[in-house]
Design a protein around this motif. Structure first.
Motif, mmCIF file in Angstrom:
data_model
loop_
_atom_site.group_PDB
_atom_site.id
_atom_site.type_symbol
_atom_site.label_atom_id
_atom_site.label_comp_id
_atom_site.label_asym_id
_atom_site.label_seq_id
_atom_site.Cartn_x
_atom_site.Cartn_y
_atom_site.Cartn_z
ATOM 1 N N VAL A 92 0.834 -1.201 0.000
ATOM 2 C CA VAL A 92 0.000 0.000 0.000
ATOM 3 C C VAL A 92 0.871 1.254 0.000
ATOM 4 C CG1 VAL A 92 -1.616 1.325 1.405
ATOM 5 C CG2 VAL A 92 -1.986 -1.115 1.051
ATOM 6 N N ALA A 93 1.906 1.262 0.846
ATOM 7 C CA ALA A 93 2.775 2.434 0.919
ATOM 8 C C ALA A 93 3.468 2.681 -0.419
ATOM 9 C CB ALA A 93 3.815 2.242 2.022
ATOM 10 N N GLN A 94 3.950 1.598 -1.047
ATOM 11 C CA GLN A 94 4.621 1.760 -2.344
ATOM 12 C C GLN A 94 3.650 2.221 -3.412
ATOM 13 O OE1 GLN A 94 6.111 -2.225 -2.424
ATOM 14 N NE2 GLN A 94 8.216 -1.588 -2.014
ATOM 15 N N ASN A 95 2.419 1.714 -3.350
ATOM 16 C CA ASN A 95 1.403 2.153 -4.293
ATOM 17 C C ASN A 95 1.182 3.660 -4.195
ATOM 18 O OD1 ASN A 95 -0.519 0.430 -6.082
ATOM 19 N ND2 ASN A 95 0.071 -0.929 -4.418
ATOM 20 N N ILE A 117 -1.005 11.003 4.145
ATOM 21 C CA ILE A 117 -2.189 10.585 3.387
ATOM 22 C C ILE A 117 -2.850 9.383 4.047
ATOM 23 C CG2 ILE A 117 -2.912 9.536 1.212
ATOM 24 C CD1 ILE A 117 -2.399 12.457 0.918
ATOM 25 N N ALA A 118 -2.011 8.447 4.505
ATOM 26 C CA ALA A 118 -2.550 7.243 5.139
ATOM 27 C C ALA A 118 -3.359 7.625 6.367
ATOM 28 C CB ALA A 118 -1.411 6.304 5.518
ATOM 29 N N GLU A 119 -2.862 8.591 7.098
ATOM 30 C CA GLU A 119 -3.582 9.043 8.284
ATOM 31 C C GLU A 119 -4.917 9.665 7.884
ATOM 32 O OE1 GLU A 119 -2.195 11.336 12.281
ATOM 33 O OE2 GLU A 119 -0.993 9.937 11.126
ATOM 34 N N LEU A 120 -4.867 10.519 6.879
ATOM 35 C CA LEU A 120 -6.078 11.197 6.404
ATOM 36 C C LEU A 120 -7.149 10.195 5.998
ATOM 37 C CD1 LEU A 120 -7.236 14.016 5.549
ATOM 38 C CD2 LEU A 120 -6.328 13.539 3.276
ATOM 39 N N LEU A 121 -6.724 9.073 5.383
ATOM 40 C CA LEU A 121 -7.692 8.106 4.854
ATOM 41 C C LEU A 121 -7.867 6.888 5.754
ATOM 42 C CD1 LEU A 121 -6.578 8.265 1.132
ATOM 43 C CD2 LEU A 121 -8.738 9.081 2.030
ATOM 44 N N GLY A 122 -7.212 6.901 6.917
ATOM 45 C CA GLY A 122 -7.350 5.779 7.829
ATOM 46 C C GLY A 122 -6.708 4.502 7.299
ATOM 47 N N LEU A 123 -5.548 4.631 6.659
ATOM 48 C CA LEU A 123 -4.885 3.462 6.065
ATOM 49 C C LEU A 123 -3.608 3.092 6.803
ATOM 50 C CD1 LEU A 123 -5.206 4.463 2.305
ATOM 51 C CD2 LEU A 123 -6.398 2.586 3.429
ATOM 52 N N THR A 124 -3.314 3.814 7.889
ATOM 53 C CA THR A 124 -2.002 3.673 8.523
ATOM 54 C C THR A 124 -1.668 2.222 8.863
ATOM 55 O OG1 THR A 124 -2.377 5.844 9.441
ATOM 56 C CG2 THR A 124 -0.544 4.605 10.353
ATOM 57 N N HIS A 125 -2.649 1.479 9.372
ATOM 58 C CA HIS A 125 -2.353 0.106 9.786
ATOM 59 C C HIS A 125 -2.218 -0.845 8.600
ATOM 60 C CE1 HIS A 125 -6.611 0.475 9.240
ATOM 61 N NE2 HIS A 125 -6.769 -0.828 9.290
ATOM 62 N N LEU A 126 -2.496 -0.356 7.391
ATOM 63 C CA LEU A 126 -2.464 -1.247 6.220
ATOM 64 C C LEU A 126 -1.252 -1.006 5.329
ATOM 65 C CD1 LEU A 126 -6.208 -0.859 5.228
ATOM 66 C CD2 LEU A 126 -5.184 -2.749 6.458
ATOM 67 N N LEU A 127 -0.380 -0.060 5.720
ATOM 68 C CA LEU A 127 0.659 0.399 4.794
ATOM 69 C C LEU A 127 1.557 -0.710 4.258
ATOM 70 C CD1 LEU A 127 1.714 3.863 6.228
ATOM 71 C CD2 LEU A 127 0.655 3.351 4.022
ATOM 72 N N ASN A 128 1.753 -1.780 5.033
ATOM 73 C CA ASN A 128 2.670 -2.822 4.565
ATOM 74 C C ASN A 128 1.963 -3.998 3.922
ATOM 75 O OD1 ASN A 128 5.037 -1.486 5.324
ATOM 76 N ND2 ASN A 128 4.632 -2.031 7.459
ATOM 77 N N ARG A 129 0.645 -3.869 3.743
ATOM 78 C CA ARG A 129 -0.099 -4.972 3.131
ATOM 79 C C ARG A 129 -0.074 -4.843 1.613
ATOM 80 N NH1 ARG A 129 -4.365 -6.093 7.124
ATOM 81 N NH2 ARG A 129 -5.692 -6.961 5.510
ATOM 82 N N LYS A 130 -0.324 -5.982 0.946
ATOM 83 C CA LYS A 130 -0.468 -5.965 -0.510
ATOM 84 C C LYS A 130 -1.940 -5.711 -0.847
ATOM 85 C CE LYS A 130 3.722 -7.068 -2.049
ATOM 86 N NZ LYS A 130 4.229 -8.424 -2.209
ATOM 87 N N ASN A 132 -4.166 -7.062 -2.741
ATOM 88 C CA ASN A 132 -5.171 -8.125 -2.845
ATOM 89 C C ASN A 132 -5.596 -8.687 -1.491
ATOM 90 O OD1 ASN A 132 -2.940 -9.608 -2.249
ATOM 91 N ND2 ASN A 132 -2.829 -10.671 -4.223
ATOM 92 N N SER A 133 -4.969 -8.208 -0.405
ATOM 93 C CA SER A 133 -5.437 -8.636 0.912
ATOM 94 C C SER A 133 -6.354 -7.583 1.543
ATOM 95 C CB SER A 133 -4.243 -8.904 1.831
ATOM 96 O OG SER A 133 -3.617 -7.694 2.187
ATOM 97 N N LEU A 134 -6.738 -6.577 0.758
ATOM 98 C CA LEU A 134 -7.602 -5.513 1.286
ATOM 99 C C LEU A 134 -9.036 -5.701 0.804
ATOM 100 C CD1 LEU A 134 -5.407 -2.343 0.643
ATOM 101 C CD2 LEU A 134 -5.387 -3.869 2.604
ATOM 102 N N SER A 135 -9.970 -5.123 1.552
ATOM 103 C CA SER A 135 -11.366 -5.144 1.115
ATOM 104 C C SER A 135 -11.561 -4.108 0.010
ATOM 105 C CB SER A 135 -12.271 -4.813 2.290
ATOM 106 O OG SER A 135 -12.129 -3.444 2.610
ATOM 107 N N ARG A 141 -9.791 3.381 -1.045
ATOM 108 C CA ARG A 141 -9.088 4.434 -0.325
ATOM 109 C C ARG A 141 -7.642 4.543 -0.779
ATOM 110 N NH1 ARG A 141 -11.999 5.770 4.586
ATOM 111 N NH2 ARG A 141 -13.738 4.324 4.519
ATOM 112 N N VAL A 142 -7.000 3.391 -1.001
ATOM 113 C CA VAL A 142 -5.612 3.431 -1.464
ATOM 114 C C VAL A 142 -5.549 4.138 -2.818
ATOM 115 C CG1 VAL A 142 -3.615 2.062 -2.137
ATOM 116 C CG2 VAL A 142 -5.036 1.320 -0.229
ATOM 117 N N ALA A 143 -6.495 3.796 -3.704
ATOM 118 C CA ALA A 143 -6.500 4.423 -5.030
ATOM 119 C C ALA A 143 -6.681 5.935 -4.896
ATOM 120 C CB ALA A 143 -7.602 3.826 -5.892
#
Ligand SMILES: Nc1ncnc2c1ncn2[C@@H]1O[C@H](COP(=O)(O)OP(=O)(O)OP(=O)(O)O)[C@@H](O)[C@H]1O
Ligand SMILES: [Mg+2]
Lengths: 355, 274
Positions: A92-95, A117-130, A132-135, A141-143
């Motif tokens: 997610v972070a690399q994306n 940005i991750a904080e703004l969108l509530g993605l902080t805990h997902l930054l190291n995930r790929k 396809n493991s996201l809902s 939100r990542v997009a």
């Protein structure tokens, strides 16, 4: 800044003209929605603006600068695709940081911006995930994060909500509008959901067959449709249409009756008269000259939450649909005859196109 | 659960069919292995089933023959062929997969693949002769490229077809050129395909006898040619041949097993979708 101008923009794939000479001025910080039936050229318009398709003729200007011949990367825009187009091999972070990397931003700064940005969108805990493991909602939100992190001049959204379930769609809709208010960036949003368009847009552009039918605020589009297509496309249940003829004394005669109206210029002799379902009123009083009173047979009543849709038929065969409050429902019994009135100021007159 | 008679019967027949197939496929390997363990005095006697096993053939091949050099040649030739084929084939496959109006053109690759090698051998031979590349590894590599490049290209098209076009569009909007989008975003996604294609191409080159037989001499001889050369005027040296065959076949089996998941999709090229 982020003002976009289309000048006589056309695009054809082989012999087919997909975009047929459109002119449009999109204001700075505006939230513009492109709305139209499937295949009318909405995505193509976005892709032309993004530089992903080459223009057949015409010009595209961003902030007064001609970008028609520029590569996508030189246009300073961001786009969110319908299926998000997240890079599956990156986290997610690399994306989110991928676009900054292209601009040779120092890694430390990239990290900072991605975290913001991750904080703004509530993605902080997902930054190291790929991805396809996201809902679906998280991918969305990542997009969006990937789009806003670069602070581009113009945001393009191509039906970004259509893969989400109804609740999530409402939530993301609100979130996108909030982001737009905070960032104030020019946004062009494609959808074929008119409710979404009405709720989100500063202005709506209605397209059909590669042409712009009407540009206006949601209110203008709903209450003053300029063409028959717009009138029929917007509104649910859709507008009733009744064929009629204009006679000499400014009267329209229809199978269900005749009425005096303000006839718009050049509407020709054969017209179609439109009336929104909610403007057809149950009426037991004596008729006034400014309305038509019609006796109809109730053929179907359908409850839709707080409202009910009533289908009626005139003895000429003309079908009418009306929308009524649910507590009035028992006045409409299937199989009974009732009287309804159509007020002249609620009528929309369109020239009839023979095909 | 009720298992009907029909179901049981068909399951039984199916099991028999599978075992038959396994035996038919594996028996030759087993037989060749037995041959490799036979003492040379019994060489060329496939009818003898009981004997004292010995490693004589194996030590003879490994220590006292040209086979190790042949293995090295085959390995080197296959490796270089595959690397060049990937460098040419991956961008070609991407282009075939992406650009409009090219959809029919991809089948021309199949035509190149199906051409009998006999058509190419004469011009190739003359060319390499003029370039003084007969009996050189480079000559064989050039010959192998003529069929490995199309195979690898065909193999990869299907993998590129499955990568959504939106991804490279997104990368181009994100600030990259199309070429950067290709190698930074698309290539990493098809990495399993690249690996499978490489293995597939490697095996093709490793197994080739036709070109190698005609283009190599003592210096550049490959393993399949060496295997064939155990068939001499004095008869077949079956024991040694069996050893060489096993050495040639074992890497192929291992490699094929490693890519079996991707093999169907790759061979299907653009056709098979699932
Ligand atoms: N690359 C292409 N080659 C040929 N025709 C195309 C291409 N891209 C789009 N079209 C055609 O252009 C027309 C408009 O397509 P476009 O994707 O812009 O429609 P849309 O309004 O976005 O529709 P939808 O709501 O279904 O997404 C369609 O008829 C489509 O078949
Ligand atoms: Mg579209």
């Amino acid at each position: 800044m982020g003002q976009v101008t289309f000048k006589n923009l056309s695009k054809s794939f082989g012999p087919a003209n997909i975009i047929d000479g459109i002119n449009l001025e999109i204001r700075n910080s505006e939230f513009l929605v492109l709305l139209g039936p499937s295949g009318c050229g909405k995505s193509t318009t976005l892709r032309l603006l993004a530089g992903l398709e080459t223009v057949s003729s015409g010009k595209i200007l961003i902030d007064g600068k001609d970008v028609t011949e520029l590569e996508p990367r030189e246009r300073d825009i961001a786009m969110v695709f319908q299926n998000y187009a997240l890079y599956p091999t990156m986290t997610v972070a690399q994306n989110i940081g991928f676009g900054l990397k292209a601009k040779k931003t120092p890694p430390k700064l990239i990290k900072e911006k991605v975290n913001d940005i991750a904080e703004l969108l509530g993605l902080t805990h997902l930054l190291n995930r790929k991805p396809n493991s996201l809902s679906g909602g998280q991918q969305q939100r990542v997009a969006i994060g990937r789009a806003i992190v670069r602070k581009p001049k113009v945001f393009l959204f191509d039906e970004p909500l259509s893969n989400l379930d109804a609740n999530l769609r409402l939530e993301m809709r609100a979130e996108i509008m909030k982001l737009h208010r905070e960032l104030g960036a020019t946004t062009i949003f494609v959808t074929h959901d008119q409710e979404e368009a009405m709720a989100m847009a500063d202005r709506i552009v209605i397209m059909d067959n590669g042409l712009i039918e009407q540009v206006g605020t949601p209110t203008e589009i709903y209450f003053q449709p300029k063409t028959r297509m717009v009138a029929g496309f917007i509104g649910n249940p859709s507008m009733n249409f009744i064929e009629g003829q204009i006679s000499k004394n400014c009267e329209i005669s229809m199978a269900i009756g005749r009425i005096k109206v303000n006839i718009p210029p050049n509407s020709g002799k054969d017209v179609e008269v439109g009336i929104r379902p909610e403007k057809i009123k149950l009426d037991e009083r004596k008729s006034k000259p400014t309305e038509i009173k019609v006796k109809v047979l109730v053929t179907n009543v359908e409850l839709l939450g707080p409202r009910a849709v009533v289908k009626m038929q005139h003895e000429s065969g003309q079908q009418l649909t009306s929308v009524v409050d649910h507590n009035e429902m028992d006045k409409y019994r299937v199989g009974t005859k009732i009287s309804v009135s159509l007020a002249s100021q609620a009528l929309h007159i369109f020239p009839r196109i023979r095909d | 659960m009720i298992i009907s008679f029909e179901n049981q019967l068909s399951r039984f027949l199916g099991t028999i069919a599978i075992f038959t197939a396994i035996i038919v496929v594996l028996f030759p390997f087993f037989w060749i292995f037995l041959e490799s363990l036979k003492p040379p005095s019994l060489g060329g006697r496939p009818d003898v089933w009981f004997f004292e096993p010995t490693w004589e053939n194996w030590s003879e091949i490994v220590l006292n023959s040209g086979v190790p050099l042949n293995i090295l040649n085959s390995f080197f030739i296959a490796l270089i062929t595959v690397v060049i084929s990937l460098i040419c084939g991956a961008p070609a496959a991407y282009a075939f997969s992406r650009f409009r109006g090219f959809h029919g053109a991809r089948y021309s690759i199949l035509a190149a693949e199906m051409m009998p090698p006999a058509i190419l051998i004469l011009p190739l031979f003359l060319l390499l002769y003029k370039l003084e590349l007969i009996d050189s590894r480079i000559g064989v590599i050039i010959a192998h490229l003529t069929f490995v490049v199309p195979v690898i290209t065909w193999f990869l098209i299907g993998f590129f077809d499955e990568v959504p076009k939106d991804l490279e569009d997104q990368a181009m909007i994100d600030g990259y050129t199309r070429f950067q989008a290709f190698y930074k975003v698309i290539l990493p996604i098809v990495r399993p395909g690249l690996g499978a294609a490489a293995v597939f191409g490697f095996v093709l080159s490793w197994n080739d006898l036709f070109y190698s037989l005609l283009l190599t001499g003592a210096e550049s001889r490959t393993l399949p040619v060496a295997i064939a050369s155990f068939w001499t005027f004095r008869g077949i040296e079956l024991g040694k041949m069996a050893v060489a065959i096993l050495i040639a076949v074992i890497p192929v089996l291992i490699l094929s097993y490693s890519i079996q998941k991707h093999l169907i999709r790759g061979i299907g090229g653009s056709g098979v979708k699932y």
